[in-house]
Motif scaffolding. Structure first.
Motif, PDB file in Angstrom:
ATOM      1  N   GLY A 156      41.910   8.233  86.742  1.00  0.00           N
ATOM      2  CA  GLY A 156      42.177   9.474  87.400  1.00  0.00           C
ATOM      3  C   GLY A 156      43.245   9.305  88.465  1.00  0.00           C
ATOM      4  N   ILE A 157      43.667  10.409  89.016  1.00  0.00           N
ATOM      5  CA  ILE A 157      44.682  10.421  90.074  1.00  0.00           C
ATOM      6  C   ILE A 157      43.966  10.443  91.423  1.00  0.00           C
ATOM      7  CG2 ILE A 157      46.610  11.699  91.060  1.00  0.00           C
ATOM      8  CD1 ILE A 157      46.993  12.980  88.303  1.00  0.00           C
ATOM      9  N   TRP A 158      44.438   9.620  92.330  1.00  0.00           N
ATOM     10  CA  TRP A 158      43.880   9.631  93.675  1.00  0.00           C
ATOM     11  C   TRP A 158      45.000   9.420  94.676  1.00  0.00           C
ATOM     12  CZ3 TRP A 158      44.422   5.345  96.779  1.00  0.00           C
ATOM     13  CH2 TRP A 158      44.787   4.166  96.149  1.00  0.00           C
ATOM     14  N   SER A 159      44.721   9.738  95.922  1.00  0.00           N
ATOM     15  CA  SER A 159      45.685   9.566  96.998  1.00  0.00           C
ATOM     16  C   SER A 159      44.913   9.378  98.292  1.00  0.00           C
ATOM     17  CB  SER A 159      46.590  10.804  97.083  1.00  0.00           C
ATOM     18  OG  SER A 159      47.647  10.575  97.983  1.00  0.00           O
ATOM     19  N   LEU A 160      45.647   9.084  99.357  1.00  0.00           N
ATOM     20  CA  LEU A 160      45.044   8.968 100.679  1.00  0.00           C
ATOM     21  C   LEU A 160      45.474  10.148 101.535  1.00  0.00           C
ATOM     22  CD1 LEU A 160      45.539   5.187 101.500  1.00  0.00           C
ATOM     23  CD2 LEU A 160      43.420   6.327 100.861  1.00  0.00           C
ATOM     24  N   TRP A 161      44.517  10.737 102.218  1.00  0.00           N
ATOM     25  CA  TRP A 161      44.783  11.803 103.174  1.00  0.00           C
ATOM     26  C   TRP A 161      44.029  11.454 104.449  1.00  0.00           C
ATOM     27  CZ3 TRP A 161      41.428  16.298 104.412  1.00  0.00           C
ATOM     28  CH2 TRP A 161      42.048  17.188 105.285  1.00  0.00           C
ATOM     29  N   ASN A 162      44.752  11.239 105.532  1.00  0.00           N
ATOM     30  CA  ASN A 162      44.146  10.837 106.819  1.00  0.00           C
ATOM     31  C   ASN A 162      43.260   9.607 106.653  1.00  0.00           C
ATOM     32  OD1 ASN A 162      45.412  12.922 108.162  1.00  0.00           O
ATOM     33  ND2 ASN A 162      43.663  14.281 108.047  1.00  0.00           N
ATOM     34  N   GLY A 163      43.697   8.679 105.809  1.00  0.00           N
ATOM     35  CA  GLY A 163      42.947   7.446 105.599  1.00  0.00           C
ATOM     36  C   GLY A 163      41.762   7.568 104.669  1.00  0.00           C
ATOM     37  N   GLU A 164      41.544   8.747 104.115  1.00  0.00           N
ATOM     38  CA  GLU A 164      40.420   9.011 103.217  1.00  0.00           C
ATOM     39  C   GLU A 164      40.916   9.150 101.780  1.00  0.00           C
ATOM     40  OE1 GLU A 164      37.203  12.603 102.430  1.00  0.00           O
ATOM     41  OE2 GLU A 164      38.328  12.564 104.302  1.00  0.00           O
ATOM     42  N   MET A 192      41.267  24.022  94.829  1.00  0.00           N
ATOM     43  CA  MET A 192      42.230  23.750  95.891  1.00  0.00           C
ATOM     44  C   MET A 192      42.236  24.833  96.966  1.00  0.00           C
ATOM     45  SD  MET A 192      44.321  22.020  97.517  1.00  0.00           S
ATOM     46  CE  MET A 192      44.888  20.636  96.598  1.00  0.00           C
ATOM     47  N   GLN A 193      42.209  26.091  96.594  1.00  0.00           N
ATOM     48  CA  GLN A 193      42.248  27.162  97.601  1.00  0.00           C
ATOM     49  C   GLN A 193      41.009  27.120  98.505  1.00  0.00           C
ATOM     50  OE1 GLN A 193      45.019  28.779  98.211  1.00  0.00           O
ATOM     51  NE2 GLN A 193      45.869  27.609  96.516  1.00  0.00           N
ATOM     52  N   ASP A 194      39.848  26.772  97.970  1.00  0.00           N
ATOM     53  CA  ASP A 194      38.645  26.616  98.792  1.00  0.00           C
ATOM     54  C   ASP A 194      38.789  25.414  99.716  1.00  0.00           C
ATOM     55  OD1 ASP A 194      37.481  28.821  97.564  1.00  0.00           O
ATOM     56  OD2 ASP A 194      36.428  27.605  96.070  1.00  0.00           O
ATOM     57  N   PHE A 195      39.361  24.332  99.197  1.00  0.00           N
ATOM     58  CA  PHE A 195      39.578  23.131 100.008  1.00  0.00           C
ATOM     59  C   PHE A 195      40.497  23.444 101.191  1.00  0.00           C
ATOM     60  CE2 PHE A 195      41.792  19.176 101.058  1.00  0.00           C
ATOM     61  CZ  PHE A 195      40.723  18.323 101.235  1.00  0.00           C
ATOM     62  N   ILE A 196      41.557  24.200 100.936  1.00  0.00           N
ATOM     63  CA  ILE A 196      42.502  24.549 102.004  1.00  0.00           C
ATOM     64  C   ILE A 196      41.830  25.425 103.057  1.00  0.00           C
ATOM     65  CG2 ILE A 196      44.599  25.877 102.509  1.00  0.00           C
ATOM     66  CD1 ILE A 196      45.663  24.873  99.777  1.00  0.00           C
ATOM     67  N   ARG A 197      40.996  26.369 102.632  1.00  0.00           N
ATOM     68  CA  ARG A 197      40.288  27.225 103.599  1.00  0.00           C
ATOM     69  C   ARG A 197      39.432  26.385 104.543  1.00  0.00           C
ATOM     70  NH1 ARG A 197      40.556  31.153  99.665  1.00  0.00           N
ATOM     71  NH2 ARG A 197      38.755  30.514  98.463  1.00  0.00           N
ATOM     72  N   GLY A 198      38.797  25.354 104.010  1.00  0.00           N
ATOM     73  CA  GLY A 198      37.956  24.495 104.841  1.00  0.00           C
ATOM     74  C   GLY A 198      38.705  23.388 105.557  1.00  0.00           C
ATOM     75  N   ASN A 199      39.933  23.114 105.117  1.00  0.00           N
ATOM     76  CA  ASN A 199      40.746  22.033 105.695  1.00  0.00           C
ATOM     77  C   ASN A 199      42.187  22.505 105.870  1.00  0.00           C
ATOM     78  OD1 ASN A 199      38.791  19.559 105.353  1.00  0.00           O
ATOM     79  ND2 ASN A 199      38.731  20.679 103.423  1.00  0.00           N
ATOM     80  N   PRO A 200      42.423  23.475 106.769  1.00  0.00           N
ATOM     81  CA  PRO A 200      43.764  24.054 106.890  1.00  0.00           C
ATOM     82  C   PRO A 200      44.841  23.043 107.281  1.00  0.00           C
ATOM     83  CG  PRO A 200      42.340  24.808 108.675  1.00  0.00           C
ATOM     84  CD  PRO A 200      41.471  24.071 107.700  1.00  0.00           C
ATOM     85  N   LYS A 201      44.458  21.938 107.895  1.00  0.00           N
ATOM     86  CA  LYS A 201      45.442  20.919 108.279  1.00  0.00           C
ATOM     87  C   LYS A 201      45.960  20.130 107.072  1.00  0.00           C
ATOM     88  CE  LYS A 201      43.912  20.418 112.999  1.00  0.00           C
ATOM     89  NZ  LYS A 201      43.450  19.520 114.049  1.00  0.00           N
ATOM     90  N   PHE A 202      45.376  20.376 105.901  1.00  0.00           N
ATOM     91  CA  PHE A 202      45.847  19.728 104.676  1.00  0.00           C
ATOM     92  C   PHE A 202      47.266  20.190 104.351  1.00  0.00           C
ATOM     93  CE2 PHE A 202      45.788  19.204  99.955  1.00  0.00           C
ATOM     94  CZ  PHE A 202      45.574  17.825  99.926  1.00  0.00           C
ATOM     95  N   ILE A 203      47.580  21.471 104.629  1.00  0.00           N
ATOM     96  CA  ILE A 203      48.920  22.001 104.415  1.00  0.00           C
ATOM     97  C   ILE A 203      49.895  21.292 105.356  1.00  0.00           C
ATOM     98  CG2 ILE A 203      50.372  24.083 104.545  1.00  0.00           C
ATOM     99  CD1 ILE A 203      48.376  24.133 102.248  1.00  0.00           C
ATOM    100  N   ASN A 204      51.019  20.886 104.829  1.00  0.00           N
ATOM    101  CA  ASN A 204      52.075  20.166 105.541  1.00  0.00           C
ATOM    102  C   ASN A 204      51.717  18.729 105.883  1.00  0.00           C
ATOM    103  OD1 ASN A 204      53.949  22.330 105.536  1.00  0.00           O
ATOM    104  ND2 ASN A 204      52.882  23.254 107.261  1.00  0.00           N
ATOM    105  N   SER A 205      50.563  18.255 105.430  1.00  0.00           N
ATOM    106  CA  SER A 205      50.230  16.844 105.637  1.00  0.00           C
ATOM    107  C   SER A 205      50.920  16.032 104.552  1.00  0.00           C
ATOM    108  CB  SER A 205      48.714  16.625 105.613  1.00  0.00           C
ATOM    109  OG  SER A 205      48.189  16.932 104.342  1.00  0.00           O
ATOM    110  N   VAL A 206      50.869  14.712 104.689  1.00  0.00           N
ATOM    111  CA  VAL A 206      51.521  13.814 103.731  1.00  0.00           C
ATOM    112  C   VAL A 206      50.453  13.006 103.001  1.00  0.00           C
ATOM    113  CG1 VAL A 206      53.149  11.933 103.419  1.00  0.00           C
ATOM    114  CG2 VAL A 206      53.564  13.633 105.179  1.00  0.00           C
ATOM    115  N   LEU A 207      50.465  13.094 101.667  1.00  0.00           N
ATOM    116  CA  LEU A 207      49.577  12.269 100.859  1.00  0.00           C
ATOM    117  C   LEU A 207      50.275  10.940 100.620  1.00  0.00           C
ATOM    118  CD1 LEU A 207      48.266  14.821  98.218  1.00  0.00           C
ATOM    119  CD2 LEU A 207      47.306  14.217 100.438  1.00  0.00           C
ATOM    120  N   GLN A 208      49.500   9.877 100.652  1.00  0.00           N
ATOM    121  CA  GLN A 208      50.080   8.539 100.451  1.00  0.00           C
ATOM    122  C   GLN A 208      49.540   7.914  99.203  1.00  0.00           C
ATOM    123  OE1 GLN A 208      48.926   6.657 104.079  1.00  0.00           O
ATOM    124  NE2 GLN A 208      50.563   7.597 105.213  1.00  0.00           N
TER     125      GLN A 208
END
Length: 75
Positions: free
Chosen positions: A1-9, A59-75
């Motif tokens: 599967g596809i995975w990434s890091l967001w804020n170390g998670e 994704m839209q539900d995730f963004i509602r609960g985690n608005p700081k996800f927008i404009n963040s950088v996935l690693q």
């Protein structure tokens, strides 16, 4: 599967598809609609995402609960 890091998670990208749109954004930047900019200027639309230990979420539900996800950088 596809995975990434967001804020170390680790996040799993469970459902996605390529977009017909292009972007000038830096690779890994999460765009306003929850899509992600890719290295070649293309855009990956994320449909569902899963945080570690959590249920798969649209994704839209995730963004509602985690608005700081927008404009963040996935690693």
């Amino acid at each position: 599967g596809i995975w990434s890091l967001w804020n170390g998670e680790v996040i799993k990208i469970k459902g996605c598809r390529p977009s017909t749109e292009n972007t000038n954004s830096l690779p890994g930047i999460v765009l306003q609609n929850g899509a992600v900019a890719c290295a070649d200027g293309t855009v990956l639309i994320i449909n569902t995402i899963q945080r570690a230990g959590k249920k798969e979420t649209a994704m839209q539900d995730f963004i509602r609960g985690n608005p700081k996800f927008i404009n963040s950088v996935l690693q």
